[in-house]
Design an enzyme around this catalytic site. Structure first.
Site, PDB file in Angstrom:
ATOM      1  NE  ARG A  18      -4.102  -0.618   2.502  1.00  6.72           N
ATOM      2  CZ  ARG A  18      -5.305  -1.436   2.815  1.00  6.72           C
ATOM      3  NH1 ARG A  18      -5.043  -2.682   2.774  1.00  6.72           N
ATOM      4  NH2 ARG A  18      -6.348  -0.825   2.739  1.00  6.72           N
TER       5      ARG A  18
ATOM      6  NE  ARG B  21     -15.679  -3.785   4.080  1.00  6.96           N
ATOM      7  CZ  ARG B  21     -14.628  -3.609   3.942  1.00  6.96           C
ATOM      8  NH1 ARG B  21     -14.278  -4.289   2.937  1.00  6.96           N
ATOM      9  NH2 ARG B  21     -13.874  -2.551   4.347  1.00  6.96           N
TER      10      ARG B  21
HETATM   11  P1  ADP Z   1     -12.305  -4.343  -0.550  1.00  2.00           P
HETATM   12  O1  ADP Z   1     -11.614  -5.576  -0.030  1.00  2.00           O
HETATM   13  O2  ADP Z   1     -11.467  -3.672  -1.577  1.00  2.00           O
HETATM   14  O3  ADP Z   1     -12.115  -3.380   0.632  1.00  2.00           O
HETATM   15  P2  ADP Z   1     -14.793  -5.946  -0.524  1.00  2.00           P
HETATM   16  O4  ADP Z   1     -14.530  -6.939  -1.433  1.00  2.00           O
HETATM   17  O5  ADP Z   1     -14.952  -6.066   0.914  1.00  2.00           O
HETATM   18  O6  ADP Z   1     -13.655  -4.359  -0.730  1.00  2.00           O
HETATM   19  O7  ADP Z   1     -16.095  -5.130  -1.071  1.00  2.00           O
HETATM   20  C1  ADP Z   1     -16.633  -4.219  -0.298  1.00  2.00           C
HETATM   21  C2  ADP Z   1     -18.177  -4.021  -0.144  1.00  2.00           C
HETATM   22  O8  ADP Z   1     -18.516  -4.073  -1.657  1.00  2.00           O
HETATM   23  C3  ADP Z   1     -18.728  -5.474   0.171  1.00  2.00           C
HETATM   24  O9  ADP Z   1     -19.814  -5.331   1.129  1.00  2.00           O
HETATM   25  C4  ADP Z   1     -19.042  -6.343  -0.848  1.00  2.00           C
HETATM   26  O10 ADP Z   1     -20.400  -7.249  -0.739  1.00  2.00           O
HETATM   27  C5  ADP Z   1     -19.355  -5.385  -1.936  1.00  2.00           C
HETATM   28  N1  ADP Z   1     -18.986  -5.327  -3.326  1.00  2.00           N
HETATM   29  C6  ADP Z   1     -17.735  -6.309  -3.622  1.00  2.00           C
HETATM   30  N2  ADP Z   1     -17.694  -6.185  -5.004  1.00  2.00           N
HETATM   31  C7  ADP Z   1     -18.911  -5.626  -5.378  1.00  2.00           C
HETATM   32  C8  ADP Z   1     -19.468  -5.359  -6.961  1.00  2.00           C
HETATM   33  N3  ADP Z   1     -18.992  -5.632  -8.084  1.00  2.00           N
HETATM   34  N4  ADP Z   1     -20.697  -4.790  -7.189  1.00  2.00           N
HETATM   35  C9  ADP Z   1     -21.218  -4.317  -5.875  1.00  2.00           C
HETATM   36  N5  ADP Z   1     -20.970  -4.565  -4.551  1.00  2.00           N
HETATM   37  C10 ADP Z   1     -19.616  -5.360  -4.485  1.00  2.00           C
HETATM   38  P1  AMP Z   2      -8.341  -3.469   4.911  1.00  3.89           P
HETATM   39  O1  AMP Z   2      -9.165  -4.666   5.566  1.00  3.89           O
HETATM   40  O2  AMP Z   2      -7.458  -3.786   3.741  1.00  3.89           O
HETATM   41  O3  AMP Z   2      -9.262  -2.340   4.349  1.00  3.89           O
HETATM   42  O4  AMP Z   2      -7.499  -2.801   5.902  1.00  3.89           O
HETATM   43  C1  AMP Z   2      -7.998  -2.451   7.090  1.00  3.89           C
HETATM   44  C2  AMP Z   2      -6.929  -1.452   7.681  1.00  3.89           C
HETATM   45  O5  AMP Z   2      -5.360  -2.329   8.196  1.00  3.89           O
HETATM   46  C3  AMP Z   2      -6.252  -0.168   7.093  1.00  3.89           C
HETATM   47  O6  AMP Z   2      -7.008   0.971   6.915  1.00  3.89           O
HETATM   48  C4  AMP Z   2      -4.814   0.020   7.525  1.00  3.89           C
HETATM   49  O7  AMP Z   2      -4.863   0.667   8.913  1.00  3.89           O
HETATM   50  C5  AMP Z   2      -4.306  -1.337   7.763  1.00  3.89           C
HETATM   51  N1  AMP Z   2      -3.729  -2.147   6.509  1.00  3.89           N
HETATM   52  C6  AMP Z   2      -4.107  -3.124   5.989  1.00  3.89           C
HETATM   53  N2  AMP Z   2      -2.873  -3.214   4.977  1.00  3.89           N
HETATM   54  C7  AMP Z   2      -2.024  -2.436   5.170  1.00  3.89           C
HETATM   55  C8  AMP Z   2      -0.687  -2.250   4.579  1.00  3.89           C
HETATM   56  N3  AMP Z   2      -0.577  -2.973   3.487  1.00  3.89           N
HETATM   57  N4  AMP Z   2      -0.139  -1.112   4.936  1.00  3.89           N
HETATM   58  C9  AMP Z   2      -0.624  -0.425   5.965  1.00  3.89           C
HETATM   59  N5  AMP Z   2      -1.541  -0.480   6.771  1.00  3.89           N
HETATM   60  C10 AMP Z   2      -2.417  -1.609   6.287  1.00  3.89           C
END
Ligand code: ADP
Ligand code: AMP
Length: 226
Positions: free
Chosen positions: A94, A133
């Site tokens: 990141r 979510r």
């Molecule tokens: P990230 O890992 O990038 O933070 P997530 O995979 O957890 O995102 O997805 C965030 C939210 O969006 C979840 O509630 C998921 O169910 C929903 N979501 C994921 N992909 C899609 C899509 N293509 N269209 C609509 N909703 C989605």
């Molecule tokens: P995520 O579940 O990927 O949305 O990550 C949740 C939180 O974990 C982020 O907002 C950061 O605080 C921390 N985090 C996850 N991945 C990283 C990374 N590669 N570098 C630094 N912080 C991270």
């Protein structure tokens, strides 16, 4: 292996802002490709729950919507990656220093990345996805209150475990996480573009269409590197 040949295996980085759908797609593609999903956020949340020294150090950053310092993340991720030759990195790297550390690790292991998949969405969609979510914190599986609800409210269809709204998915913390993305993570787009690894995916599409687009892009990259 002779010089110029690449180790077989699916080795991907999923890059994109929080809520773009990286975890959703990593779970699907890990299931179909046999690659292991290594989700940094899930690993950090596990450390928090277990109250490990790393978890205790990371938690104030996570609650504030800030990135956890690079040295902690890099040490944790090296331990997670070593021993696998097929993986989807979901949420790592990141920052540019994290990407440089990953490059050095993979060069040492002789396991180059196949592609870095950039999930492109608009901001309004990210906010709607994150604030709706629902997460199973044990497995990392996610649902959405509107677009992908569980069969029984608050309960995971798979394992019957509780579904929660992550504290950092509240709108005020989401806004801070998006600022972190813009100021620290977005620099990885030109970084991986310059390495010839970046593939852009329209992540506004429905889940199956995004999966198909990633599979297609990865197949083309594999044909290119083999
Ligand atoms: P990230 O890992 O990038 O933070 P997530 O995979 O957890 O995102 O997805 C965030 C939210 O969006 C979840 O509630 C998921 O169910 C929903 N979501 C994921 N992909 C899609 C899509 N293509 N269209 C609509 N909703 C989605
Ligand atoms: P995520 O579940 O990927 O949305 O990550 C949740 C939180 O974990 C982020 O907002 C950061 O605080 C921390 N985090 C996850 N991945 C990283 C990374 N590669 N570098 C630094 N912080 C991270």
């Amino acid at each position: 292996m002779t010089p110029g040949e690449h180790a077989p295996g699916v080795r991907l980085v999923f890059l994109g802002p929080p809520g773009a759908g990286k975890g959703t797609q990593a779970q699907v593609l890990a299931g179909t490709s046999g690659a292991v999903q290594i989700a940094t956020g899930d690993i950090l949340r596990r450390h928090r729950r277990d109250r490990t020294p790393l978890g205790l150090e990371a938690q104030s950053f996570m609650d504030a919507g800030k990135l956890v310092p690079d040295d902690l993340i890099v040490r944790m991720m090296e331990a997670e990656i070593v021993g696998h030759d097929s993986f989807i990195l979901d949420g790592f790297p990141r920052t540019v220093p994290q990407a440089e550390a990953l490059d050095a690790l993979l060069a040492g292991l002789g396991l180059p990345l196949v592609a870095v998949v950039l999930f492109e969405t608009d901001r309004a969609e990210l906010m709607a996805r994150l604030t709706g979510r629902l997460t199973n914190e044990r497995t990392g599986r996610t649902y959405h209150v509107v677009t992908d609800p569980p069969k029984v409210a608050g309960v995971d269809d798979d394992d019957g475990g509780p579904l929660v709204t992550r504290p950092d998915d509240r709108p005020e913390t989401v806004a801070k996480r998006l600022v972190e993305y813009d100021s620290l993570t977005a620099a990885l787009v030109p970084y991986y573009g310059a390495h010839g690894l970046l593939v852009r995916i329209d992540a506004m599409q429905a889940v199956p269409a995004v999966t198909a687009a990633i599979e297609d892009a990865v197949r083309r990259r594999e044909a290119h590197v083999s």
